[in-house]
Structures are given as structure tokens and as C-alpha cells.
Scaffold this motif. Sequence first.
Motif, PDB file in Angstrom:
ATOM      1  N   GLY A 109      50.170 -58.859  82.863  1.00 36.17           N
ATOM      2  CA  GLY A 109      51.135 -57.799  83.080  1.00 36.17           C
ATOM      3  C   GLY A 109      52.547 -58.343  82.870  1.00 36.17           C
ATOM      4  O   GLY A 109      52.795 -59.543  83.045  1.00 36.17           O
ATOM      5  N   ASN A 111      55.439 -58.096  84.558  1.00 35.59           N
ATOM      6  CA  ASN A 111      56.061 -58.736  85.725  1.00 35.59           C
ATOM      7  C   ASN A 111      55.386 -60.066  86.057  1.00 35.59           C
ATOM      8  O   ASN A 111      56.061 -61.039  86.417  1.00 35.59           O
ATOM      9  N   ASP A 112      54.063 -60.102  85.943  1.00 38.75           N
ATOM     10  CA  ASP A 112      53.345 -61.351  86.196  1.00 38.75           C
ATOM     11  C   ASP A 112      53.724 -62.411  85.178  1.00 38.75           C
ATOM     12  O   ASP A 112      53.899 -63.586  85.514  1.00 38.75           O
ATOM     13  N   ASP A 168      49.372 -54.862  86.781  1.00 41.70           N
ATOM     14  CA  ASP A 168      50.491 -55.800  86.933  1.00 41.70           C
ATOM     15  C   ASP A 168      50.680 -56.174  88.408  1.00 41.70           C
ATOM     16  O   ASP A 168      50.020 -55.634  89.297  1.00 41.70           O
TER      17      ASP A 168
END
Length: 337
Positions: A109, A111-112, A168
Motif C-alpha cells: 500500500g 502509506n506502507d 494499506d
Amino acid sequence: MQLTNRRYIGSKTKLLDWIFSEIKNNTQGKSFFDIFSGTGSIAERALSLYNKVIVNDILSSNKIIYEAFWGKEKINFCLINEYKNLFIALTNIEKENYFSENYGGKYFGLNDAKKIGYIREIIEENYKSKVLNKREFSILLASLIYSMDRIANTVGHYEAYRKISIKDDRFRFELIDLNDYQNKEIEIFQEDANSLAPKIYADIIFLDPPYNSRQYSRFYHVLENLVDWDKPELYGVALKPKPKNMSEYCRNGAAKVFDDLISNLKCKYIVVTYNNTYNSKSSSSQNKIKLEEIEKSLNKRGVTKIFESDYKFFNAGKTDLPNHKEYLFITEVKNEK
């Protein structure tokens, strides 16, 4: 997280009891050399049985993991935990980085991926500024590998990412679990096996080379890129860098390369694992070395015993081998180098 908590094709973790039972019954020695170490599961078991263990693998990501688990350099546990707490506390990372720009929304994801890239930059900066020593650097980087592997949008390797909607904000940094091997002699290498073989002696040398066309450096290119951190340009749908650390055991001349390796091993016993995927419908799964070629090479060095076990193989969906077996060859060397 334990050493064996990885998704890795060809891992022998589930076969450890069988393999070492046969080794114990058919060999003698105090030193053990795992020349294609992979996940390190064979070497980890060997550390409980032998005074000296030597490990080698051509992948940078595997070498970092060995150095993290088995390095001898003293570490500051308080410092390591400070970084752990820092990484766990990370919330939203606004700025994009090399990792998120390339892998965000694909292998992870967005954000990850931002968090993973941000953590990698912190580890690198603090190692270069000598806040972290090499072992501390390796522990944090290995922990990052294990943590991100748990949420990767893949089928267990990084040949390609799944074309699905990605969940995510799942990444959580966790530390690997370290054991004390200070009383053991451990040597770690990252070299071509055939080049290293003539330089190393061990009572028992264990071989589990790749046997088909799947290049491990391409299957784990995301992890290799994360460890090397040279930030190369990436190509194709799978976002791979230019090839490096390619194995000759995955090419058509593998039998000749294997024979050369066997002829140059310096040891009392040679132990080889092999699986019979030569009849696979998938061309990438088909063995590059035939069973009889393995036997022929080993028999040049001494008397060989063959053992077999039923075992489920790595399956990408194209292959059905109901009689798949894992073979174990143990050769007592008669003409030592």
C-alpha cells in the motif's frame, strides 16, 4: 520473529528433521558448510550440532539476515529498542521516497511503502554516520525485511505483484528474535559457490542449489533493492532493476557447473538435496540437472547413498506432480582434496 519466518521458495524448513536424521546416521564431523544457504534454516539447525558452521549465499538480502542473526559484533540492545519504538510510532509520512514512488500501490500500500522507505533511509543514515555498527545495522534491516514480507502484495515471492486492490496501513515494524551463538565459530560469505568451494574446508558440505530456471535474484529483487539501496532505475511491469547475481544453476549448462563444484569440494562428506520436478508442465519448474547427472558427479568423489521423502513442491498453478519427492544424497568422499 524467528529466522524461519519467511516466505521463500525452496525452503527446507519442513524437511529439517528428516535431513539431519540422515546426516547424523551417515556422517561424522565437527564442521558444516552450507554453500547455498538460502533462508539459513539448514545452517541454524547445524549450529545446534557442530562447532563450526560456514554459510554462503549470493543474495545480499540473505547475507544481511545471516549477519543479523549470527554476527559476532557486540550490540547495544537499548539503542536497537529505541529505533524499534521510533519505527512503531511512525504514523503518516507525507513525503514520497524512492521505495514508495516505485513500489507504493503495487507491492505494498502507498502509506506502507512510504514508511518502509522512510525507515530504510533512517537505518542507512545512522549507519553511515556510525551511530549504528554493522551488526546493529543488519539487525534493523533484517527486521525491516521480515516485517514488510508479512504484508507484501505477492504470492510468496517478488517475481510480480498481485493485480488486486491493496489493503494499506498494515505495516508494523517488529524485531527479529536473536539467539546466543557466541560459543560457535561462524563464517559468513556472499560469493559464487563454485568460486568459493576450493577455498573452504569443512567435514560436511551441504548443497541445495537452484535446479530450475527461477533466478532467486529476480524472484527477490525488491528485497535485494532494499538491501543494496543503490536506487537504480527499474524496468517493466514487475519493476525490476538490471540483472545481477544471476546463477549458472538456472541455465542449461547447470549439470556441468554442478560437476565442477562437486569436483572441487574439500570435505569428508557431501550432502545434496534434490527434487524431481523434471517432468513439470511449467518450463520454469523443470530441473536443469537430471537425477542421473547428480549421481554421476557424486560417484566420482566416493560412495553415495540415496534417501527419499514425499514433499509438496512450490506450485504457481501450472504444475501437478502427485508423486513429487525430495531426494537426499550423502557421499563419503574417498579422494579428498
